[in-house]
Structures are given as structure tokens and as C-alpha cells.
Design a protein around this motif. Structure first.
Motif, mmCIF file in Angstrom:
data_model
loop_
_atom_site.group_PDB
_atom_site.id
_atom_site.type_symbol
_atom_site.label_atom_id
_atom_site.label_comp_id
_atom_site.label_asym_id
_atom_site.label_seq_id
_atom_site.Cartn_x
_atom_site.Cartn_y
_atom_site.Cartn_z
ATOM 1 N N UNK A 175 0.834 -1.199 0.000
ATOM 2 C CA UNK A 175 0.000 0.000 0.000
ATOM 3 C C UNK A 175 0.864 1.243 0.000
ATOM 4 N N UNK A 176 0.645 2.115 -0.976
ATOM 5 C CA UNK A 176 1.414 3.360 -1.096
ATOM 6 C C UNK A 176 0.440 4.514 -1.278
ATOM 7 N N UNK A 177 0.706 5.610 -0.578
ATOM 8 C CA UNK A 177 -0.177 6.763 -0.646
ATOM 9 C C UNK A 177 0.350 7.890 -1.503
ATOM 10 N N UNK A 178 0.734 8.993 -0.860
ATOM 11 C CA UNK A 178 1.042 10.235 -1.572
ATOM 12 C C UNK A 178 2.194 10.115 -2.563
ATOM 13 N N UNK A 179 3.126 9.213 -2.319
ATOM 14 C CA UNK A 179 4.253 9.072 -3.245
ATOM 15 C C UNK A 179 3.804 8.709 -4.656
ATOM 16 N N UNK A 180 2.665 8.016 -4.766
ATOM 17 C CA UNK A 180 2.171 7.629 -6.087
ATOM 18 C C UNK A 180 1.618 8.816 -6.870
ATOM 19 N N UNK A 181 1.387 9.930 -6.187
ATOM 20 C CA UNK A 181 0.785 11.091 -6.832
ATOM 21 C C UNK A 181 1.811 12.128 -7.252
ATOM 22 N N UNK A 182 3.075 11.874 -6.969
ATOM 23 C CA UNK A 182 4.121 12.822 -7.345
ATOM 24 C C UNK A 182 4.408 12.738 -8.841
ATOM 25 N N UNK A 183 4.857 13.847 -9.436
ATOM 26 C CA UNK A 183 5.198 13.816 -10.863
ATOM 27 C C UNK A 183 6.232 12.731 -11.169
ATOM 28 N N UNK A 184 5.984 11.981 -12.206
ATOM 29 C CA UNK A 184 6.920 10.940 -12.616
ATOM 30 C C UNK A 184 6.821 9.657 -11.821
#
Length: 200
Positions: A175-184
Motif C-alpha cells: 500500500x502506497x499513498x502520496x508518493x504515487x501522486x508525485x510527478x513521474x
């Protein structure tokens, strides 16, 4: 239940979308789908999460699943079912949530942390190990030694770069949160998973 697990095993990561509005959650879910994800979790801490679940399902490709996470009570679980959630996730042991999920025929990833909690949850299906960052991948290795057949999904405080470490430790998916929403992030995740596959 097997459908969710098979999808998670293939995509290796469970996006955990905790966002400030339903529109932001829907946009994030759509981006996950566009990048090949087929299982996403919207959390119940997202304002008007029911709208987010419904809208994300409308944007989902055939065969994709949208679930609700941070489900902490039977009442909330019932609301999730009504909103169209396709699986439920709790942060801790929640028998009342399981009862609603079972009644509705929905997969349920029950949260657990201690070995006893994980064993009890694993007897029913996949387990969300939370908060995973407290124990780290070595903790997951220990749990897998006790429960070699368990489907464990560590979640909580896990950076994108650490995903391969958790997979090597025996995670079914991470489970991964905010890191998946970063550019690239999508390209970086593909690179990390490719390298993991090549060395496994």
C-alpha cells in the motif's frame, strides 16, 4: 476474494488515495487506471468519499475495482456498500465490518499488526499490515515465517522507493499513498518493479 488478490499480485502496489476532495480522489484514481492499475482504494477520510467512490467507478475500465479504506465500523461499511465500494479495508481488527462485507459478498482486507491479530485476520483472507513502517520489512519477514501462506499487504508510511524491499520480504502487494501522486511516479514505479522482477 481471489479476484482482488490476483489483481494485487499482478500490479504489486495498492494505491491508497487520501485526498482533500472527491474530485481530487477521482482524478487520482483515473490517473492510476491510466497507468495500468486495476485496484485502487479511496479512504473514508476523504471528504464526501461516497461521491469519490461512485465517480471513480464510472471512470474505471472494465475489470477494475474501487474499494473504500479506513472503514472502522459496521455502519460505515454499510454506507460503503450502498455507495458501490467493491471491497473494504479496515485499519485494525473490525468484526462488524467483516460481517457487513460477508453479507454483501465483498472482499475485505482486515487491518492487523501484532502476530495474533495478523493470524486471526489471515484465517479469513488477505491482511492489511498496518502501520507497516513501525516494523519495517524485517517484521514482515517474521510474520511470513509464522504464516507462510498469508496474503499480506503492508501499508502505512511506505515510500515508493521501498516497495521492492517489501516485496522481497514477502508482501502480496504494498500500500502506497502520496508518493504515487508525485510527478513521474508511474514511470519510477515501473522502473522499480522491472528491476525487482529482474533480480527475483
Amino acid at each position: 476474494m481471489s479476484g482482488v488478490i490476483e489483481l494485487l499480485r499482478r500490479q504489486r502496489v495498492l494505491p491508497v488515495l487520501r485526498l482533500p476532495s472527491p474530485a481530487a480522489a477521482t482524478t487520482a484514481a483515473t490517473a492510476m487506471f491510466a497507468n495500468g492499475m486495476r485496484v485502487v482504494e479511496v479512504t473514508a477520510t476523504t471528504p464526501d468519499w461516497a461521491t469519490a467512490v461512485r465517480d471513480a467507478r464510472r471512470e474505471a475500465p472494465d475489470g477494475a475495482l474501487v474499494g473504500l479504506g479506513t472503514v472502522t465500523s459496521g455502519a460505515l461499511a454499510a454506507q460503503a456498500v450502498e455507495a458501490g465500494a467493491q471491497f473494504l479495508v479496515s485499519p485494525w481488527p473490525a468484526a462488524d465490518v467483516r460481517a457487513v462485507a460477508d453479507s454483501a459478498g465483498l472482499p475485505f482486507l482486515q487491518g492487523a499488526f501484532t502476530p495474533g491479530e495478523v493470524a486471526a485476520a489471515a484465517a479469513h483472507g488477505p491482511v492489511k499490515v498496518f502501520p507497516a513502517h513501525v516494523g519495517g520489512p524485517s517484521f514482515l519477514v517474521s510474520l511470513r515465517q509464522l504464516l507462510p501462506g498469508a496474503d499480506l499487504v503492508p501499508t502505512g508510511g511506505i515510500a515508493l522507493e521501498a516497495v521492492p524491499d517489501w516485496l522481497r520480504a514477502g508482501a502480496c502487494a504494498v500500500g502506497v499513498g502520496s508518493d504515487l501522486l508525485r510527478p513521474g511516479a508511474a514511470d519510477r514505479l515501473r522502473s522499480l518493479l522491472r528491476a525487482f522482477e529482474e533480480t527475483s
